[in-house]
Design a protein around this motif. Structure first.
Motif, PDB file in Angstrom:
ATOM      1  N   ARG A  75       0.823  -1.202   0.000  1.00  0.00           N
ATOM      2  CA  ARG A  75       0.000   0.000   0.000  1.00  0.00           C
ATOM      3  C   ARG A  75       0.862   1.259   0.000  1.00  0.00           C
ATOM      4  O   ARG A  75       0.534   2.254  -0.645  1.00  0.00           O
ATOM      5  N   GLN A  76       1.967   1.227   0.717  1.00  0.00           N
ATOM      6  CA  GLN A  76       2.873   2.380   0.731  1.00  0.00           C
ATOM      7  C   GLN A  76       3.532   2.574  -0.631  1.00  0.00           C
ATOM      8  O   GLN A  76       3.748   3.709  -1.063  1.00  0.00           O
ATOM      9  N   GLU A 108     -22.970  -6.131   1.468  1.00  0.00           N
ATOM     10  CA  GLU A 108     -23.645  -6.868   0.392  1.00  0.00           C
ATOM     11  C   GLU A 108     -22.958  -6.649  -0.959  1.00  0.00           C
ATOM     12  O   GLU A 108     -23.603  -6.463  -1.990  1.00  0.00           O
ATOM     13  N   ILE A 109     -21.610  -6.678  -0.950  1.00  0.00           N
ATOM     14  CA  ILE A 109     -20.830  -6.530  -2.179  1.00  0.00           C
ATOM     15  C   ILE A 109     -20.381  -7.911  -2.634  1.00  0.00           C
ATOM     16  O   ILE A 109     -19.980  -8.744  -1.818  1.00  0.00           O
ATOM     17  N   SER A 110     -20.454  -8.156  -3.928  1.00  0.00           N
ATOM     18  CA  SER A 110     -20.038  -9.453  -4.455  1.00  0.00           C
ATOM     19  C   SER A 110     -18.547  -9.661  -4.209  1.00  0.00           C
ATOM     20  O   SER A 110     -17.731  -8.757  -4.412  1.00  0.00           O
ATOM     21  N   LEU A 111     -18.201 -10.860  -3.786  1.00  0.00           N
ATOM     22  CA  LEU A 111     -16.816 -11.177  -3.437  1.00  0.00           C
ATOM     23  C   LEU A 111     -16.028 -11.531  -4.692  1.00  0.00           C
ATOM     24  O   LEU A 111     -15.557 -12.656  -4.870  1.00  0.00           O
ATOM     25  N   ASN A 112     -15.866 -10.540  -5.538  1.00  0.00           N
ATOM     26  CA  ASN A 112     -15.072 -10.698  -6.759  1.00  0.00           C
ATOM     27  C   ASN A 112     -13.694 -10.100  -6.503  1.00  0.00           C
ATOM     28  O   ASN A 112     -13.562  -8.885  -6.328  1.00  0.00           O
ATOM     29  N   PRO A 113     -12.640 -10.913  -6.452  1.00  0.00           N
ATOM     30  CA  PRO A 113     -11.315 -10.377  -6.103  1.00  0.00           C
ATOM     31  C   PRO A 113     -10.806  -9.327  -7.080  1.00  0.00           C
ATOM     32  O   PRO A 113     -10.053  -8.437  -6.705  1.00  0.00           O
ATOM     33  N   GLN A 114     -11.209  -9.405  -8.353  1.00  0.00           N
ATOM     34  CA  GLN A 114     -10.743  -8.422  -9.325  1.00  0.00           C
ATOM     35  C   GLN A 114     -11.353  -7.046  -9.070  1.00  0.00           C
ATOM     36  O   GLN A 114     -10.723  -6.022  -9.326  1.00  0.00           O
ATOM     37  N   CYS A 152      -2.640  -1.795  -5.502  1.00  0.00           N
ATOM     38  CA  CYS A 152      -1.560  -2.439  -4.748  1.00  0.00           C
ATOM     39  C   CYS A 152      -1.713  -3.956  -4.710  1.00  0.00           C
ATOM     40  O   CYS A 152      -0.821  -4.658  -4.215  1.00  0.00           O
ATOM     41  N   GLY A 153      -2.843  -4.486  -5.209  1.00  0.00           N
ATOM     42  CA  GLY A 153      -3.095  -5.913  -5.149  1.00  0.00           C
ATOM     43  C   GLY A 153      -3.789  -6.346  -3.877  1.00  0.00           C
ATOM     44  O   GLY A 153      -4.180  -7.517  -3.759  1.00  0.00           O
TER      45      GLY A 153
END
Length: 385
Positions: free
Chosen positions: A202-203, A239-245, A251-252
Motif C-alpha cells: 500500500r505504501q 452486500e458486495i459481491s466477493l469478486n477479487p478483481q 496495490c493488489g
C-alpha cells in the motif's frame, strides 16, 4: 521581502513532479498535500517555529526554524540531516503543524527537533538537481545487483539526499532479507551512504500514485496516512459481491475504501434479524436472497420458484415470523396487507420551459406530408389530370 515571481521561476526550472514543485493558485501537485485553511487568519501570538518540510513523494518531516528565517510555503530550504544536509520544500506553517504532527511522528535527534539551516542557495539547488537525475539509473542498477545476489526483494524507489552523500533505498519483501552484502555493493558502486527502508504494497502504491476505479486519485497518495487492515467481512456487511478483481486496488490488496462506510452499515444492521433461517408459512417455505439495508427490507424467494419471483419483506415482519416459527406456529401468509411495499412513482420528464419532448425523434414521419408538398409544387397537375 523576496521577489515572489523569481521564486516561482526558480521552482519551475526544477523538473521534479515527485517533490511537488509546481505551485499554482489552487495548490500543488504533491502527494499528501495539506490545505492551510487558517492561512487567512492572523493569530496574535506565534504558537511555534516548527515547519513541515516535504521531500520526495510521501516523505515529510518537521524542523525547527532556529534562525527565525522569513519562510513561506513553497520555499526551498536546506535542513539538517545525518550526515550533511538535505533539500526540501516548506509545505506547511503555523497552527496546523501541531495537528499534522499527531499523524506524522517527527524525527528527533537527541530529543530535539532538527534545524532549518538556510534558504537553499543556487549551488545547493544545482547539486540537488544533479542528485535527482541519478535516482532512476541508480534504481535500475540496484535491481540488477539484487538479482545477481539472488535476494528475494524488490527495490521500488530511490531517493538521494540533497548533498549527494546519502540515498534511501525503498524495498518490498515478503520475508526477512539479509541485505548486508547488498549494502556493501551499493556503497562501493555509488560511493554514498546507504539506508534501506522497507515499505508495504500500500505504501508503494501511495508513492507511485495513480487513478482509482472511482475516477479520482487513489486515497493513499492524496490524504491517507495510516493503513488499517481490510478484510472480506467488510464486503459481506455491505452486500458486495466477493469478486477479487473488483475488490482489489492497484496495490493488489483489498481496497481501503471498503472500510469507509463499514461502520454505517454495521449500525444499520444492529436490530436486523438473522438471515440463515428460512421463513415457514402455510403458503410455503421462503429462503433469504438479499438485504436492502437502508430501506430495512429483505428479499425472499419461495421454495420451488425462480429467483426472478422475489418478495420484499420488511425487517419487522421477518422478526415476527421467526418468533412464530420458534414456537412451532406458521402464519397464513408471508406479507400482511399493511406490510405490502408501496410502489413509488418514477419521476418522468416534464417540459416546464417550453422544451420539446425527448421522444420527438421516435415518432414515425407523416408519409402524406411529402405527397401534399409535391402536389402544390406542380401547377400542371390538375390540367394534366
Amino acid at each position: 521581502m523576496r521577489d515572489y515571481k523569481k521564486i516561482i521561476m526558480q521552482e519551475q526550472d526544477i523538473d521534479t513532479i515527485e517533490r511537488g514543485v509546481c505551485r499554482t493558485k489552487t495548490g500543488c501537485c504533491a502527494k499528501l498535500h495539506v490545505t492551510d485553511w487558517l492561512s487567512d487568519i492572523k493569530l496574535p501570538i506565534e504558537l511555534n517555529n516548527i515547519v513541515e518540510v516535504r521531500f520526495k513523494n510521501t516523505r515529510k518531516d518537521y524542523y525547527q526554524n532556529v534562525n527565525n528565517l522569513s519562510l513561506k510555503v513553497g520555499d526551498l530550504v536546506a535542513v539538517e540531516s545525518s550526515p550533511g544536509h538535505d533539500i526540501g520544500i516548506v509545505s506547511l506553517m503555523g497552527a496546523l503543524v501541531e495537528e499534522q504532527m499527531k499523524k506524522h511522528k517527527p524525527t528527533l535527534f537527541n530529543g530535539e527537533f532538527r534545524k532549518v539551516y538556510r534558504i537553499a542557495k543556487p549551488t545547493d539547488i544545482d547539486k540537488w538537481k544533479e542528485a535527482i537525475s541519478l535516482e532512476h539509473e541508480t534504481m535500475i542498477r540496484s535491481r540488477q545487483m539484487t538479482a545477481d545476489l539472488k535476494l528475494n526483494m524488490k527495490i521500488g524507489d530511490v531517493e538521494y539526499q540533497g548533498d549527494r552523500t546519502k540515498a534511501i533505498f525503498y524495498y518490498i519483501a515478503d520475508d526477512r532479507v539479509d541485505f548486508r552484502q547488498l549494502i556493501k555493493v551499493l556503497a562501493e558502486n555509488f560511493h554514498i551512504r546507504v539506508e534501506m527502508k522497507q515499505i508495504g504494497a500500500r505504501q508503494e502504491a501511495g508513492r507511485i500514485g495513480g487513478i482509482g476505479p472511482c475516477g479520482r486519485e487513489i486515497c493513499c497518495s492524496t490524504w491517507m496516512h495510516n493503513f488499517i487492515s481490510v478484510s472480506t467481512n467488510a464486503a459481506r456487511y455491505q452486500e458486495i459481491s466477493l469478486n477479487p478483481q473488483k475488490l482489489a486496488g492497484q496495490c493488489g490488496k483489498l481496497k481501503c475504501c471498503l472500510n469507509f462506510e463499514l461502520a454505517t452499515y454495521i449500525d444499520a444492521q444492529k436490530n436486523f434479524p438473522p438471515t440463515n433461517y428460512p421463513l415457514e408459512t402455510e403458503a410455503g417455505t421462503f429462503f433469504f436472497l438479499k438485504a436492502d439495508i437502508f430501506s430495512g427490507t429483505y428479499l425472499y424467494m419461495q421454495q420451488g420458484n425462480s429467483q426472478s419471483n422475489q418478495i420484499t419483506v420488511p425487517v419487522k415482519r421477518v422478526a415476527e415470523i421467526q418468533q412464530l416459527n420458534k414456537k412451532g406456529k406458521k402464519p397464513e401468509r408471508l406479507l400482511l396487507k399493511d406490510n405490502t411495499p408501496e410502489v413509488k412513482e418514477l419521476d418522468t420528464f416534464h417540459a416546464v420551459v417550453g422544451q420539446e419532448e425527448l421522444t420527438r425523434f421516435d415518432k414515425p414521419k407523416n408519409s402524406n406530408r411529402k405527397k401534399k408538398r409535391n402536389f402544390h409544387r406542380n401547377p400542371n397537375r390538375k390540367s394534366n389530370a
